[in-house]
Design an enzyme around this catalytic site. Structure first.
Site, short mmCIF file in Angstrom:
data_model
loop_
_atom_site.label_atom_id
_atom_site.label_comp_id
_atom_site.label_asym_id
_atom_site.label_seq_id
_atom_site.Cartn_x
_atom_site.Cartn_y
_atom_site.Cartn_z
N GLU A 121 9.87 68.65 28.10
CA GLU A 121 10.19 67.29 28.58
C GLU A 121 10.22 66.32 27.38
O GLU A 121 9.18 66.03 26.78
CB GLU A 121 9.19 66.78 29.63
N SER A 122 11.42 65.82 27.12
CA SER A 122 11.62 65.00 25.92
C SER A 122 10.64 63.83 25.79
O SER A 122 10.10 63.59 24.70
CB SER A 122 13.06 64.48 25.88
N CYS A 141 22.64 68.37 23.30
CA CYS A 141 21.77 67.96 24.41
C CYS A 141 21.18 66.56 24.17
O CYS A 141 20.48 66.34 23.17
CB CYS A 141 20.65 69.01 24.54
N LYS A 176 21.12 81.56 26.24
CA LYS A 176 19.75 81.17 25.91
C LYS A 176 18.88 82.37 25.57
O LYS A 176 18.86 83.35 26.32
CB LYS A 176 19.11 80.47 27.12
N1 LIG Z 1 14.12 66.32 31.73
C1 LIG Z 1 14.37 67.21 30.64
C2 LIG Z 1 15.85 67.60 30.65
C3 LIG Z 1 16.20 68.70 29.65
C4 LIG Z 1 17.58 69.28 29.92
O1 LIG Z 1 18.25 68.94 30.89
N2 LIG Z 1 18.01 70.18 29.02
C5 LIG Z 1 19.28 70.88 29.22
C6 LIG Z 1 20.24 70.67 28.05
S1 LIG Z 1 20.72 69.00 27.87
C7 LIG Z 1 19.02 72.38 29.26
O2 LIG Z 1 18.17 72.89 28.58
N3 LIG Z 1 19.81 73.09 30.08
C8 LIG Z 1 19.78 74.53 30.16
C9 LIG Z 1 19.46 74.98 31.53
O3 LIG Z 1 19.08 74.17 32.40
O4 LIG Z 1 19.58 76.18 31.74
C10 LIG Z 1 13.94 66.54 29.33
O5 LIG Z 1 13.88 65.31 29.29
O6 LIG Z 1 13.61 67.25 28.37
#
Ligand SMILES: N[C@@H](CCC(=O)N[C@@H](CS)C(=O)NCC(=O)O)C(=O)O
Length: 203
Positions: free
Chosen positions: A62-63, A10, A37
């Protein structure tokens, strides 16, 4: 101790791992299988996504929000500028990156969206165009904010690392971006933060 719930491929989790290693403090990284998950991910983050940071009773997602917290909690080396005007500008850039670049990265990462070749092609071309606009800045500057490595470089690096993996070809005029990327990738913390699955994304 801080615990980061992270996806091994990710790009958003990659940002947070990068900052944790830059700070050189004690932390634990828990790898989450995004295809399977655990239930507690949705309990900690209503959007069901990683990265998630837990420190005692604080739960963050949120990163960029996680990274600003880590930066304030462990100020050395400082990744957000000390000056309020520059801090505000940096936050605005981070916001622009999300709206103009990472929204497309999310398409290429999403398990459903990435099956739609038309959407992926549009995402690749938007990334290519927006990134190319940074070439003149990076021809002048060592890092995105100038001479100092900052949170902007952290936010951008996981995308630059994945360009080949995503099938994004930058034009030849974007050579300063490649040079800049190599500069960031050579940082010890960057190398330490890579997971085995990320290491094989680039030849
Ligand atoms: N805007 C969020 C994006 C986080 C994100 O898209 N994470 C994805 C993996 S890269 C995720 O957890 N996907 C699983 C899902 O949506 O079920 C950040 O910056 O943390």
């Amino acid at each position: 101790m801080m615990i980061l719930y992270s996806g091994t491929t990710c790009p958003f989790s990659h940002r947070c791992r990068f900052v944790l290693y830059e700070k050189g403090m004690d932390f634990e990284i828990r790898d989450i299988d995004l295809y399977n998950k655990p239930d507690d991910i949705s309990v900690m983050n209503p959007y069901g996504q990683v990265p998630i940071l837990v420190e005692r009773d604080l739960i963050l997602y949120e990163s960029n929000i996680i990274n600003e917290y880590i930066d304030e909690r462990f100020p050395h080396p400082q990744l957000m500028p000390a000056d309020p005007v520059m801090r505000a500008r940096t936050r605005l850039f981070l916001y622009n990156f999300e709206k103009e670049l990472f929204v497309h990265v999310s398409v290429l990462e999403d398990q459903v969206a990435r099956a739609d070749e038309k959407r992926c092609a549009a995402a690749r071309s938007a990334i290519r165009d927006r990134l190319s606009q940074l070439a003149p800045l990076l021809a002048k500057n060592k890092y995105l904010l100038g001479d100092e490595f900052s949170m902007l470089d952290v936010a951008m690096a996981p995308l630059l690392w994945r360009l080949e993996h995503y099938g994004v070809d930058l034009p030849r005029t974007a050579a300063p971006i490649q040079k800049y990327a190599e500069r960031v990738f050579s940082r010890p913390a960057y190398i330490e933060a890579l997971t085995p699955s990320e290491k094989v994304m680039r030849r």
